[in-house]
Design an enzyme around this catalytic site. Structure first.
Site: not given
Ligand code: ADP
Ligand code: MG
Length: 417
Positions: A45, A139, A141, A143-144, A189
């Site tokens: 990490e 959000g 962690g 990696s959305s 990621d």
């Molecule tokens: P993580 O990658 O750990 O989930 P990040 O802060 O890097 O956290 O990314 C989250 C951001 O990605 C969200 O705040 C949003 O802006 C965007 N996001 C991810 N998935 C979606 C989704 N399904 N619909 C809209 N926005 C999304």
């Molecule tokens: Mg991210």
């Protein structure tokens, strides 16, 4: 925890659900369906942007997009992108006819950045309407963000016919996140979302960008993700601050990347060094060692060693790198207190930190007991019900459907021949 929460639905089921959503909205079937997974990092990490080693796996949760060409009556311009996301209220709309810039809503910048990257490579991107649905929590962690970028890249490839090599595609997505979302992220990621293999962890050397597959397919071991529901904001500066500290520490030690520094070099510099920078560097150097050691331990089936490396990683992130939080510590302690007698191999926070998830390796027949214990005590201590789910190492991004009747319209060069 109910059984329903516990098992994620299969990718085909998710795709069928999304296709129905698209149909309900547009009265026709989607032309394209793409999916890109989130990931959980088993160990390594805050090493990626230091050129070090990471050991993530893709999870069986995806950002999925159903899309189709713009048609009359959609209320969308021919060269516009119009996206709705089940996870957000504000739709995304922009024109691909002009140079793409950052804009609102903020979530759309992950999409805009990827399209802009393809435009830079000469792609002429047609308009489309899309429905996005992600089972990767945002959000947390997991990696959305990379899942969203990579899904977008898959879609652009399908609609333009411009296909990139996997490494190039991952780098394009990383740049999109850095330049459009303003997160100075590393390459982990996007690499794992593009290139992951099922039943394997991905050892990635973030300096050479060489990947190595580490088999991880034992029926006896489960990967349990526990979400604190505490949310970080990577754009709030703490992530960027860590990155900057690492760069300063590397300069101080006379290396290009912290990955190149040794522990003895660091110890030798200790008295001359800012104590915070010392701790940050110590985390990175030790974390690289732990990550490589875990790969060996997994290959030998030495689960005790895997466990102590995971706990060591968590401690180091808590004390030296200072990116943990009370809730993450609590979930790790709860798993650890059960110990190997109750089937727990190891646990640690995963992802950037300041909230989000922990990853716990558990023997399969102990999953119910361990998750019940963690859930109950977490709820008692925090008043919040954590979200728990099991996952398994899954494959990388894929195109689930592409209907080729529209090909001639979308590949103008094919019309010429
Ligand atoms: P993580 O990658 O750990 O989930 P990040 O802060 O890097 O956290 O990314 C989250 C951001 O990605 C969200 O705040 C949003 O802006 C965007 N996001 C991810 N998935 C979606 C989704 N399904 N619909 C809209 N926005 C999304
Ligand atoms: Mg991210």
């Amino acid at each position: 925890m109910t059984h329903r929460e516990f098992k994620s639905t299969g990718i085909e089921e998710q795709a069928a659900f999304l296709a129905r959503q698209f149909e309900a909205r547009y009265g026709r079937a989607p032309t394209w369906l793409v999916a890109a997974p989130g990931r959980v990092n088993v160990i390594g990490e805050h090493t990626d942007y230091n050129g070090g080693f990471v050991l993530p796996m893709a999870i069986d949760r995806y950002a999925m997009v159903a899309a189709g060409p713009v048609e009359a009556g959609d209320g969308v311009g021919e060269r516009e992108w119009f996206w709705v996301s089940e996870q957000t209220l504000e739709p995304l709309r922009f024109s691909t006819d002009e140079p793409i810039r950052q804009g609102l809503p903020a979530w759309g910048n992950y999409v805009r950045g990827v399209v802009a990257g393809f435009q830079d490579r000469g792609a002429r991107v047609p308009g489309l309407v899309a429905v996005l649905r992600s089972t990767v929590p945002m959000g947390a962690g997991l990696s959305s963000s990379a899942a969203l970028e990579v899904a977008t890249a898959m879609l652009v490839e399908e609609t333009t016919g411009l296909r990139l090599e996997p490494v190039e595609k991952a780098l394009l997505c990383q740049r999109a996140e850095q330049e459009f979302a303003g997160v100075p992220c590393g390459i982990m990621d996007q690499f794992v979302s593009v290139m992951a293999e099922a039943d394997a962890l991905m050892l990635l050397d973030c300096r050479s960008r060489v990947t190595e597959s580490v088999r991880f397919d034992s029926e006896d071991l489960a990967v349990l993700v526990a979400d604190t529901l505490v949310r970080h904001a990577l754009t709030d500066g703490s992530y960027a601050a860590r990155r900057e500290q690492c760069e300063t520490a590397a300069r101080f030690l006379g290396v290009g990347l912290l990955r190149e520094a040794t522990l003895s070099q660091l110890e030798e510099a200790r008295l001359r060094m800012d104590p915070v920078l010392f701790k940050r560097a110590r985390h990175v150097i030790m974390e690289d060692q732990r990550t490589l050691a875990v790969v060996e331990s997994i290959r030998y089936g030495d689960w005790a060693a895997v466990g102590s490396a995971m706990y060591g990683s968590h401690e180091s992130l808590r004390v030296d790198f200072e990116v943990s939080c009370r809730e993450l510590d609590l979930l790790v302690d709860l798993a650890r207190s059960l110990g190997p007698e109750h089937g727990v191999v190891g646990a640690r926070m995963t992802g950037g930190g300041f909230g989000g998830c922990t990853v716990t390796l558990v023997h399969t027949n102990s999953v119910e007991e361990v998750s019940a214990h963690m859930t109950r005590h977490y709820r008692e201590e925090t008043g919040v019900e954590p979200v728990m789910f099991l996952t398994r190492p899954s494959g990388g991004a894929q195109v689930l459907r592409t209907v080729t009747e529209n090909r001639s319209r979308y590949f103008p060069e094919l019309n010429r021949s």
